[in-house]
Design a protein around this motif. Structure first.
Motif, PDB file in Angstrom:
ATOM      1  N   ALA A   1       0.836  -1.204   0.000  1.00 16.13           N
ATOM      2  CA  ALA A   1       0.000   0.000   0.000  1.00 16.13           C
ATOM      3  C   ALA A   1       0.873   1.259   0.000  1.00 16.13           C
ATOM      4  O   ALA A   1       1.842   1.344   0.755  1.00 16.13           O
ATOM      5  CB  ALA A   1      -0.921   0.001   1.212  1.00 16.13           C
ATOM      6  N   PRO A   2       0.526   2.247  -0.823  1.00 15.27           N
ATOM      7  CA  PRO A   2       1.330   3.474  -0.874  1.00 15.27           C
ATOM      8  C   PRO A   2       1.202   4.337   0.373  1.00 15.27           C
ATOM      9  O   PRO A   2       2.095   5.126   0.680  1.00 15.27           O
ATOM     10  CB  PRO A   2       0.780   4.207  -2.108  1.00 15.27           C
ATOM     11  CG  PRO A   2      -0.614   3.691  -2.262  1.00 15.27           C
ATOM     12  CD  PRO A   2      -0.564   2.255  -1.816  1.00 15.27           C
ATOM     13  N   ASP A   3       0.093   4.181   1.101  1.00 13.50           N
ATOM     14  CA  ASP A   3      -0.096   4.969   2.321  1.00 13.50           C
ATOM     15  C   ASP A   3      -1.077   4.246   3.242  1.00 13.50           C
ATOM     16  O   ASP A   3      -1.667   3.230   2.885  1.00 13.50           O
ATOM     17  CB  ASP A   3      -0.595   6.381   2.001  1.00 13.50           C
ATOM     18  CG  ASP A   3      -1.826   6.384   1.093  1.00 13.50           C
ATOM     19  OD1 ASP A   3      -2.764   5.589   1.366  1.00 13.50           O
ATOM     20  OD2 ASP A   3      -1.858   7.138   0.112  1.00 13.50           O
ATOM     21  N   GLU A   4      -1.245   4.795   4.438  1.00 13.29           N
ATOM     22  CA  GLU A   4      -2.093   4.162   5.446  1.00 13.29           C
ATOM     23  C   GLU A   4      -3.552   4.110   5.008  1.00 13.29           C
ATOM     24  O   GLU A   4      -4.250   3.130   5.261  1.00 13.29           O
ATOM     25  CB  GLU A   4      -1.976   4.908   6.771  1.00 13.29           C
ATOM     26  CG  GLU A   4      -2.709   4.249   7.937  1.00 13.29           C
ATOM     27  CD  GLU A   4      -2.121   2.910   8.327  1.00 13.29           C
ATOM     28  OE1 GLU A   4      -2.827   2.107   8.968  1.00 13.29           O
ATOM     29  OE2 GLU A   4      -0.941   2.651   7.998  1.00 13.29           O
ATOM     30  N   ALA A   5      -4.008   5.163   4.338  1.00  9.62           N
ATOM     31  CA  ALA A   5      -5.404   5.196   3.893  1.00  9.62           C
ATOM     32  C   ALA A   5      -5.688   4.074   2.902  1.00  9.62           C
ATOM     33  O   ALA A   5      -6.733   3.417   2.973  1.00  9.62           O
ATOM     34  CB  ALA A   5      -5.712   6.553   3.259  1.00  9.62           C
ATOM     35  N   GLN A   6      -4.764   3.834   1.999  1.00 10.04           N
ATOM     36  CA  GLN A   6      -4.938   2.764   1.023  1.00 10.04           C
ATOM     37  C   GLN A   6      -4.917   1.402   1.703  1.00 10.04           C
ATOM     38  O   GLN A   6      -5.687   0.498   1.342  1.00 10.04           O
ATOM     39  CB  GLN A   6      -3.834   2.834  -0.034  1.00 10.04           C
ATOM     40  CG  GLN A   6      -3.983   1.813  -1.164  1.00 10.04           C
ATOM     41  CD  GLN A   6      -5.240   2.042  -1.970  1.00 10.04           C
ATOM     42  OE1 GLN A   6      -5.523   3.162  -2.379  1.00 10.04           O
ATOM     43  NE2 GLN A   6      -6.023   0.993  -2.186  1.00 10.04           N
ATOM     44  N   TYR A   7      -4.047   1.265   2.690  1.00 15.72           N
ATOM     45  CA  TYR A   7      -3.995   0.001   3.432  1.00 15.72           C
ATOM     46  C   TYR A   7      -5.305  -0.250   4.160  1.00 15.72           C
ATOM     47  O   TYR A   7      -5.837  -1.368   4.150  1.00 15.72           O
ATOM     48  CB  TYR A   7      -2.843   0.017   4.430  1.00 15.72           C
ATOM     49  CG  TYR A   7      -2.851  -1.175   5.372  1.00 15.72           C
ATOM     50  CD1 TYR A   7      -2.610  -2.462   4.908  1.00 15.72           C
ATOM     51  CD2 TYR A   7      -3.141  -1.001   6.730  1.00 15.72           C
ATOM     52  CE1 TYR A   7      -2.647  -3.563   5.761  1.00 15.72           C
ATOM     53  CE2 TYR A   7      -3.180  -2.089   7.591  1.00 15.72           C
ATOM     54  CZ  TYR A   7      -2.932  -3.360   7.100  1.00 15.72           C
ATOM     55  OH  TYR A   7      -2.978  -4.437   7.948  1.00 15.72           O
ATOM     56  N   GLU A   8      -5.856   0.778   4.775  1.00 13.93           N
ATOM     57  CA  GLU A   8      -7.122   0.630   5.494  1.00 13.93           C
ATOM     58  C   GLU A   8      -8.244   0.246   4.536  1.00 13.93           C
ATOM     59  O   GLU A   8      -9.132  -0.537   4.886  1.00 13.93           O
ATOM     60  CB  GLU A   8      -7.462   1.925   6.232  1.00 13.93           C
ATOM     61  CG  GLU A   8      -6.533   2.202   7.419  1.00 13.93           C
ATOM     62  CD  GLU A   8      -6.864   3.499   8.118  1.00 13.93           C
ATOM     63  OE1 GLU A   8      -7.789   4.213   7.650  1.00 13.93           O
ATOM     64  OE2 GLU A   8      -6.215   3.801   9.138  1.00 13.93           O
ATOM     65  N   GLN A   9      -8.217   0.782   3.323  1.00 14.56           N
ATOM     66  CA  GLN A   9      -9.210   0.402   2.322  1.00 14.56           C
ATOM     67  C   GLN A   9      -9.062  -1.071   1.945  1.00 14.56           C
ATOM     68  O   GLN A   9     -10.053  -1.776   1.769  1.00 14.56           O
ATOM     69  CB  GLN A   9      -9.056   1.277   1.074  1.00 14.56           C
ATOM     70  CG  GLN A   9      -9.471   2.713   1.268  1.00 14.56           C
ATOM     71  CD  GLN A   9      -9.274   3.550   0.007  1.00 14.56           C
ATOM     72  OE1 GLN A   9      -9.048   3.003  -1.071  1.00 14.56           O
ATOM     73  NE2 GLN A   9      -9.353   4.868   0.149  1.00 14.56           N
ATOM     74  N   THR A  10      -7.813  -1.517   1.837  1.00 10.89           N
ATOM     75  CA  THR A  10      -7.554  -2.919   1.507  1.00 10.89           C
ATOM     76  C   THR A  10      -8.061  -3.831   2.615  1.00 10.89           C
ATOM     77  O   THR A  10      -8.679  -4.871   2.349  1.00 10.89           O
ATOM     78  CB  THR A  10      -6.047  -3.151   1.292  1.00 10.89           C
ATOM     79  OG1 THR A  10      -5.596  -2.342   0.203  1.00 10.89           O
ATOM     80  CG2 THR A  10      -5.763  -4.616   0.987  1.00 10.89           C
ATOM     81  N   VAL A  11      -7.799  -3.453   3.859  1.00  9.39           N
ATOM     82  CA  VAL A  11      -8.269  -4.244   4.999  1.00  9.39           C
ATOM     83  C   VAL A  11      -9.786  -4.313   5.006  1.00  9.39           C
ATOM     84  O   VAL A  11     -10.379  -5.376   5.236  1.00  9.39           O
ATOM     85  CB  VAL A  11      -7.752  -3.655   6.325  1.00  9.39           C
ATOM     86  CG1 VAL A  11      -8.421  -4.346   7.520  1.00  9.39           C
ATOM     87  CG2 VAL A  11      -6.239  -3.807   6.422  1.00  9.39           C
ATOM     88  N   SER A  12     -10.433  -3.193   4.729  1.00  7.22           N
ATOM     89  CA  SER A  12     -11.898  -3.162   4.689  1.00  7.22           C
ATOM     90  C   SER A  12     -12.432  -4.057   3.569  1.00  7.22           C
ATOM     91  O   SER A  12     -13.418  -4.781   3.758  1.00  7.22           O
ATOM     92  CB  SER A  12     -12.378  -1.722   4.488  1.00  7.22           C
ATOM     93  OG  SER A  12     -13.783  -1.663   4.388  1.00  7.22           O
ATOM     94  N   ARG A  13     -11.762  -4.011   2.424  1.00  8.69           N
ATOM     95  CA  ARG A  13     -12.204  -4.815   1.273  1.00  8.69           C
ATOM     96  C   ARG A  13     -12.007  -6.300   1.518  1.00  8.69           C
ATOM     97  O   ARG A  13     -12.731  -7.134   0.961  1.00  8.69           O
ATOM     98  CB  ARG A  13     -11.431  -4.367   0.025  1.00  8.69           C
ATOM     99  CG  ARG A  13     -11.747  -5.137  -1.233  1.00  8.69           C
ATOM    100  CD  ARG A  13     -11.100  -4.469  -2.443  1.00  8.69           C
ATOM    101  NE  ARG A  13      -9.701  -4.189  -2.220  1.00  8.69           N
ATOM    102  CZ  ARG A  13      -8.726  -5.081  -2.368  1.00  8.69           C
ATOM    103  NH1 ARG A  13      -9.017  -6.320  -2.728  1.00  8.69           N
ATOM    104  NH2 ARG A  13      -7.478  -4.748  -2.152  1.00  8.69           N
ATOM    105  N   THR A  14     -11.047  -6.646   2.355  1.00  9.36           N
ATOM    106  CA  THR A  14     -10.754  -8.061   2.640  1.00  9.36           C
ATOM    107  C   THR A  14     -11.071  -8.384   4.096  1.00  9.36           C
ATOM    108  O   THR A  14     -10.334  -9.094   4.765  1.00  9.36           O
ATOM    109  CB  THR A  14      -9.277  -8.374   2.343  1.00  9.36           C
ATOM    110  OG1 THR A  14      -8.423  -7.502   3.127  1.00  9.36           O
ATOM    111  CG2 THR A  14      -8.953  -8.168   0.875  1.00  9.36           C
ATOM    112  N   SER A  15     -12.192  -7.873   4.567  1.00  6.86           N
ATOM    113  CA  SER A  15     -12.561  -8.043   5.975  1.00  6.86           C
ATOM    114  C   SER A  15     -12.810  -9.492   6.363  1.00  6.86           C
ATOM    115  O   SER A  15     -12.742  -9.848   7.540  1.00  6.86           O
ATOM    116  CB  SER A  15     -13.807  -7.210   6.289  1.00  6.86           C
ATOM    117  OG  SER A  15     -14.899  -7.615   5.475  1.00  6.86           O
ATOM    118  N   SER A  16     -13.099 -10.343   5.388  1.00  8.70           N
ATOM    119  CA  SER A  16     -13.343 -11.764   5.678  1.00  8.70           C
ATOM    120  C   SER A  16     -12.080 -12.604   5.507  1.00  8.70           C
ATOM    121  O   SER A  16     -12.163 -13.818   5.348  1.00  8.70           O
ATOM    122  CB  SER A  16     -14.446 -12.307   4.763  1.00  8.70           C
ATOM    123  OG  SER A  16     -14.058 -12.226   3.395  1.00  8.70           O
TER     124      SER A  16
END
Length: 216
Positions: A60-75
């Motif tokens: 992830a280029p930044d924390e916001a992008q990482y958080e989006q990735t975590v949200s998208r892969t919540s399962s």
């Protein structure tokens, strides 16, 4: 890349009615699942999930992008357990059919996919983003791919047909039954007909996403 993981993606195509199993009560203490009498421990599962989270953070280029990735892969935790169990089911079905996979088989597939993806780094990135596979697990994931393809050949089926898919998943279902799969209820239950994890009716249980542990 337009490739789909054969052993996992096809489960959604099977239309048989679900048959849930708990095989003799709660799993052993500390186990996320028991497959063929062998435990997949919660710590093993958490370790695999952490590998993916570390890789996702690094990509992830930044924390916001990482958080989006975590949200998208919540399962991710439940999906990872599904993969860990399904790999063992596939291994059993393949052995029953006399199928084996060599290092050369895996290397050949990896070389071909790297060429399609645009190199080793691109393939690792694609497998991470599309399938939640950490880079260090790529060869193991490709071994599963090869094993599924060779099982289809051993069964004499065409996976592009409904009949072929039905035959493939019938073999997987039999392997699931033989292994007496027992999931910890917090992660759902195992549908032996579809050889797939399904959510249990426990709405009070929420899946927590732990912060990844950075390598020392």
């Amino acid at each position: 890349m337009h490739r789909r993981r054969t052993a996992i993606a096809l489960s959604a195509a099977l239309v048989a009615a679900p048959l849930l199993t708990a095989c003799g009560g709660a799993p052993h203490a500390g186990a996320a699942a028991v497959v063929g009498g062998e435990r997949i421990t919660v710590s093993q599962l958490e370790g695999r999930v952490n590998e993916v989270r570390v890789a996702q953070r690094a990509a992830a280029p930044d924390e916001a992008q990482y958080e989006q990735t975590v949200s998208r892969t919540s399962s991710l935790t439940r999906d990872t357990l599904h993969t860990m169990v399904l790999d063992r089911v596939l291994d059993r079905a393949a052995k029953d059919a006399g199928v084996s996979v060599s290092r050369g088989d895996v290397a050949e597939m990896r070389s071909a996919l790297e060429a399609q993806a645009g190199g080793p780094k691109a393939l690792k990135s694609a497998w991470l983003m599309q399938y939640g596979v950490a880079p260090e697990r790529l060869d193991a994931s490709l071994r599963t791919e090869v094993r599924a393809q060779k099982l289809a050949v051993a069964l004499g089926i065409d996976m592009n047909t409904t009949e072929g898919k039905t035959t493939f998943w019938k073999a997987m279902s039999q392997a699931s039954k033989d292994l007496h799969i027992d999931l910890n209820p917090r992660y759902g239950a195992w549908d032996v007909e579809k050889s797939s994890r399904v959510d249990g009716k426990t709405p009070w249980i929420q899946e927590a996403t732990a912060e990844p542990q950075q390598p020392a």
